[in-house]
Motif scaffolding. Structure first.
Motif, PDB file in Angstrom:
ATOM      1  N   ARG A   1       0.831  -1.201   0.000  1.00 17.71           N
ATOM      2  CA  ARG A   1       0.000   0.000   0.000  1.00 17.71           C
ATOM      3  C   ARG A   1       0.865   1.251   0.000  1.00 17.71           C
ATOM      4  NH1 ARG A   1      -5.398  -0.981   3.669  1.00 17.71           N
ATOM      5  NH2 ARG A   1      -5.894  -3.070   2.908  1.00 17.71           N
ATOM      6  N   GLN A   2       1.916   1.278   0.817  1.00 19.42           N
ATOM      7  CA  GLN A   2       2.782   2.445   0.891  1.00 19.42           C
ATOM      8  C   GLN A   2       3.494   2.668  -0.430  1.00 19.42           C
ATOM      9  OE1 GLN A   2       5.362   1.898   4.244  1.00 19.42           O
ATOM     10  NE2 GLN A   2       3.745   2.284   5.747  1.00 19.42           N
TER      11      GLN A   2
ATOM     12  N   VAL B   1       1.048   4.248  -2.821  1.00 17.01           N
ATOM     13  CA  VAL B   1       0.835   5.654  -2.473  1.00 17.01           C
ATOM     14  C   VAL B   1       2.039   6.489  -2.892  1.00 17.01           C
ATOM     15  CG1 VAL B   1       0.533   7.260  -0.560  1.00 17.01           C
ATOM     16  CG2 VAL B   1      -0.772   5.140  -0.609  1.00 17.01           C
ATOM     17  N   ARG B   2       3.258   5.962  -2.627  1.00 13.24           N
ATOM     18  CA  ARG B   2       4.460   6.715  -2.993  1.00 13.24           C
ATOM     19  C   ARG B   2       4.556   6.910  -4.505  1.00 13.24           C
ATOM     20  NH1 ARG B   2       7.133   3.692   1.141  1.00 13.24           N
ATOM     21  NH2 ARG B   2       7.912   2.240  -0.431  1.00 13.24           N
TER      22      ARG B   2
ATOM     23  N   VAL C   1      -3.267  11.985  -2.884  1.00 17.45           N
ATOM     24  CA  VAL C   1      -2.957  11.049  -1.797  1.00 17.45           C
ATOM     25  C   VAL C   1      -4.194  10.245  -1.402  1.00 17.45           C
ATOM     26  CG1 VAL C   1      -2.298  10.911   0.632  1.00 17.45           C
ATOM     27  CG2 VAL C   1      -1.031  12.409  -0.914  1.00 17.45           C
ATOM     28  N   VAL C   2      -5.339  10.943  -1.292  1.00 18.29           N
ATOM     29  CA  VAL C   2      -6.573  10.236  -0.917  1.00 18.29           C
ATOM     30  C   VAL C   2      -6.933   9.190  -1.971  1.00 18.29           C
ATOM     31  CG1 VAL C   2      -9.048  10.501  -0.525  1.00 18.29           C
ATOM     32  CG2 VAL C   2      -7.441  12.152   0.454  1.00 18.29           C
TER      33      VAL C   2
ATOM     34  N   ALA D   1      -4.907   7.835  -4.148  1.00 14.77           N
ATOM     35  CA  ALA D   1      -3.874   6.799  -4.160  1.00 14.77           C
ATOM     36  C   ALA D   1      -4.067   5.805  -3.022  1.00 14.77           C
ATOM     37  CB  ALA D   1      -2.491   7.442  -4.082  1.00 14.77           C
ATOM     38  N   ARG D   2      -4.413   6.299  -1.841  1.00 18.51           N
ATOM     39  CA  ARG D   2      -4.641   5.387  -0.712  1.00 18.51           C
ATOM     40  C   ARG D   2      -5.838   4.482  -0.985  1.00 18.51           C
ATOM     41  NH1 ARG D   2      -2.179   6.576   4.166  1.00 18.51           N
ATOM     42  NH2 ARG D   2      -3.946   5.670   5.294  1.00 18.51           N
ATOM     43  N   ARG D   3      -6.890   5.068  -1.574  1.00 15.66           N
ATOM     44  CA  ARG D   3      -8.064   4.244  -1.891  1.00 15.66           C
ATOM     45  C   ARG D   3      -7.715   3.186  -2.937  1.00 15.66           C
ATOM     46  NH1 ARG D   3     -12.081   3.973  -5.595  1.00 15.66           N
ATOM     47  NH2 ARG D   3     -14.145   3.302  -4.846  1.00 15.66           N
ATOM     48  N   GLN D   4      -7.012   3.597  -3.980  1.00 16.63           N
ATOM     49  CA  GLN D   4      -6.610   2.632  -4.995  1.00 16.63           C
ATOM     50  C   GLN D   4      -5.646   1.598  -4.432  1.00 16.63           C
ATOM     51  OE1 GLN D   4      -9.169   3.279  -7.276  1.00 16.63           O
ATOM     52  NE2 GLN D   4      -7.588   2.332  -8.518  1.00 16.63           N
ATOM     53  N   ALA D   5      -4.794   2.030  -3.504  1.00 22.05           N
ATOM     54  CA  ALA D   5      -3.876   1.080  -2.877  1.00 22.05           C
ATOM     55  C   ALA D   5      -4.645   0.025  -2.100  1.00 22.05           C
ATOM     56  CB  ALA D   5      -2.909   1.823  -1.951  1.00 22.05           C
ATOM     57  N   ARG D   6      -5.717   0.455  -1.403  1.00 20.08           N
ATOM     58  CA  ARG D   6      -6.538  -0.530  -0.688  1.00 20.08           C
ATOM     59  C   ARG D   6      -7.204  -1.487  -1.669  1.00 20.08           C
ATOM     60  NH1 ARG D   6      -8.094   3.989   2.403  1.00 20.08           N
ATOM     61  NH2 ARG D   6     -10.026   4.147   1.223  1.00 20.08           N
TER      62      ARG D   6
END
Length: 439
Positions: free
Chosen positions: A2-3, A6-7, A159-160, A162-167
Motif C-alpha cells: 500500500r505504501q 501511495v508513494r 494522496v486520498v 492513491a490510498r483508496r486505490q492502494a486498498r
C-alpha cells in the motif's frame, strides 16, 4: 504494498504538478508585468493626446489621473518636468523616448512607460507614466499563493485517491497471502476470494484450481492409505491363521497353497483399491468376469474359516439359479467382503448372504442377527461409525459400488441388513484393452 502504491502515485502527481505549476507560475509573472506595462503605456498615450503644442509658451496641460501609487508627468525636450508628477529631471526611459520611440523599462524600483509627443515631425515632449514594481510583485505573490494552495489541494486529493486505490489493489493480494498462510498451516479448504481486478482474480482462480486438484490428490492418497489399511487387516489375519494351521498339522503344503490363494486375493484387493484411487469419480462399470456361483464359492472359502474361528455360522441362500449370470468378480467380492467383515466384527449370530435375481440386476443381501444402531445414512460417511469401528469399510464399499455402477444401502435395521445392487445389463470395461478373463 500500500505504501509503495501511495508513494508511486504521489510521486507521479508531484511530477505532473511541478511540470504544470512552474511554467504556469512563470507565465503568470510575465503576464502580470506585461499587463502593467501595457496599462502604463495606454495611460501615457492618453496623456500625450492632451498635450498641446503651445504648452511651451505657458498653455496649461491637463493630464489624466496618475496610476494608483505611481506618477504621470510631461517632460520637455530639455528634460525638465513641465506638468504632473515624477522625477524633477528626466530619467533613462524619458531620455530614450526623446528620440521618438516608446520606451518601457524599469527605473528606480518603478515600472516606466515613456511616450514621445510629436508635432510637425518633431518631438516636443515626453509623457512619463510609472507605477511601483512592488505592487505588481505583490499581485504575483498573491496569485502564486493561490496556485500553491491549488497544488497542495491537488496533491492531497492525489494522496486520498492513491490510498483508496492502494486498498483496492492490495486487499485481494493480502487476502491471497492470508489464504496461502492458511494453506501452509494445513487448512486445505481455504479458498482465495475473487474481487474486481481481472488480473488478480485470474491468479486467485488459478490458485484455487491448483489447490482443489492438490486437495483431491491428497484426499485420494489418504483414502487409499486408509482403505488399504482397513482391507488388508482381515486378509492378513486369515493368512496368519492359515500358516499357523499348516504349522500345527505338520504338512505345510496344503497351507502353503491356501496361503498362495490368499496372497492372490490380497493382490486383487490392492488392485481394486488402486483402481478406485485413480478413478475420476465417474461410474465406469467393469466387464463381468465371474459367475455368481463361482464368486460365492470363493467367498465361502475365504470367510468360512474366520467365522468358524469366532464360533459363528455363515450361510448362503440362492445364487445357484443365477449360474449363467456373470458379475465383475473383483469389486463385487471386495464389497461383499467388507459387508461380511462388518457383520463378523460388529454383528451377532448367524450371517446370511442371500442372492436375489431382479431381472436387470442382482441383489446381494448380507444380514446378521444384530440390530443396527444410529441413522443408516450416517453409516456410509467416512470417519463415522455407529459400532466403534473406523468408519472406513462401509464408505469404501459404497465408493466401490458407485464405481461399479451399482448401489449399496442399509435396507433393514433389525435385523441388520445391507443390500448391494449390481446391474446385469451390458457393461463396458473401463479399459478397452483389457479382456474379460478371470483373475
Amino acid at each position: 504494498m500500500r505504501q509503495r502504491v501511495v508513494r508511486v502515485a504521489l510521486t507521479a502527481a508531484l511530477v505532473a504538478v511541478v511540470l504544470l505549476a512552474v511554467p504556469l507560475a512563470l507565465a503568470i509573472r510575465s503576464s502580470l508585468y506585461a499587463a502593467q506595462r501595457d496599462t502604463l503605456e495606454r495611460t501615457a498615450l492618453a496623456a500625450a493626446v492632451r498635450v498641446s503644442p503651445d504648452y511651451a509658451t505657458g498653455d496649461p496641460v491637463e493630464l489624466p489621473k496618475a496610476p494608483a501609487g505611481g506618477h504621470l508627468g510631461l517632460y520637455d525636450p530639455q528634460r525638465r518636468l513641465r506638468a504632473g508628477s515624477g522625477p524633477r529631471t528626466a530619467d533613462a526611459p524619458v531620455r530614450g523616448a526623446l528620440v521618438g520611440e516608446v520606451v518601457r523599462a524599469p527605473s528606480g524600483g518603478d515600472l516606466v512607460a515613456a511616450v514621445p509627443v510629436s508635432h510637425a515631425e518633431r518631438v516636443i515632449g515626453v509623457v512619463r507614466a510609472s507605477s511601483p514594481a512592488d505592487a505588481v510583485r505583490d499581485r504575483i505573490l498573491a496569485v502564486w499563493a493561490v496556485l500553491l494552495g491549488v497544488t497542495v489541494v491537488a496533491l492531497a486529493v492525489a494522496v486520498v485517491v492513491a490510498r483508496r486505490q492502494a486498498r483496492v489493489l492490495a486487499a485481494p493480494l493480502e487476502d491471497l497471502s492470508r489464504h496461502c498462510r492458511a494453506v501452509a498451516d494445513g487448512d486445505l479448504n481455504a479458498r482465495a476470494a475473487v474481487g474486481s481486478i481481472a488480473e488478480i482474480d485470474q491468479v486467485a482462480r488459478t490458485h484455487n484450481a491448483m489447490l482443489q486438484s492438490l486437495s483431491e490428490l491428497l484426499r485420494r492418497e489418504r483414502d487409499f492409505t486408509a482403505n488399504a489399511s482397513h482391507q488388508l487387516r482381515t486378509p492378513l489375519t486369515g493368512l496368519r491363521l492359515i500358516l499357523e494351521t499348516g504349522l500345527a498339522q505338520g504338512d505345510a503344503r496344503p497351507a502353503l497353497r491356501e496361503a498362495l490363494d490368499a496372497t492372490q486375493r490380497l493382490d486383487q484387493t490392492v488392485d481394486e483399491l488402486l483402481r478406485l484411487a485413480r478413478a475420476d469419480g465417474m461410474p465406469r462399470p467393469r466387464l463381468p468376469d465371474r459367475s455368481v456361483p463361482g464368486l460365492l464359492r470363493e467367498i465361502e472359502e475365504r470367510w468360512h474359516g474366520l467365522f468358524a474361528h469366532d464360533g459363528r455360522r455363515l450361510e448362503f441362500v440362492g445364487g445357484l439359479e443365477a449360474g449363467d449370470v456373470r458379475v465383475p468378480g473383483g469389486p463385487v467380492g471386495e464389497i461383499l467382503g467388507i459387508l461380511l467383515d462388518n457383520a463378523r466384527v460388529h454383528g451377532h449370530g448367524t450371517v446370511r448372504l442371500t442372492v436375489r435375481d431382479l431381472e436387470d440386476a442382482l441383489a446381494f443381501d448380507v444380514a446378521d442377527e444384530g440390530r443396527l444402531a444410529g441413522h443408516p445414512a450416517h453409516l456410509f460417511e467416512r470417519g463415522r461409525s455407529a459400532g466403534g469401528g473406523s468408519g472406513i469399510g462401509l464408505a469404501l464399499a459404497r465408493d466401490l459400488a458407485t464405481r461399479l455402477g451399482g448401489r449399496l444401502s442399509a435396507t433393514l435395521t433389525d435385523p441388520t441388513t445391507f443390500t448391494l445392487l449390481v446391474p446385469t445389463g451390458d457393461l463396458q470395461d473401463e479399459d478397452p484393452g483389457r479382456s474379460g478373463t478371470a483373475r
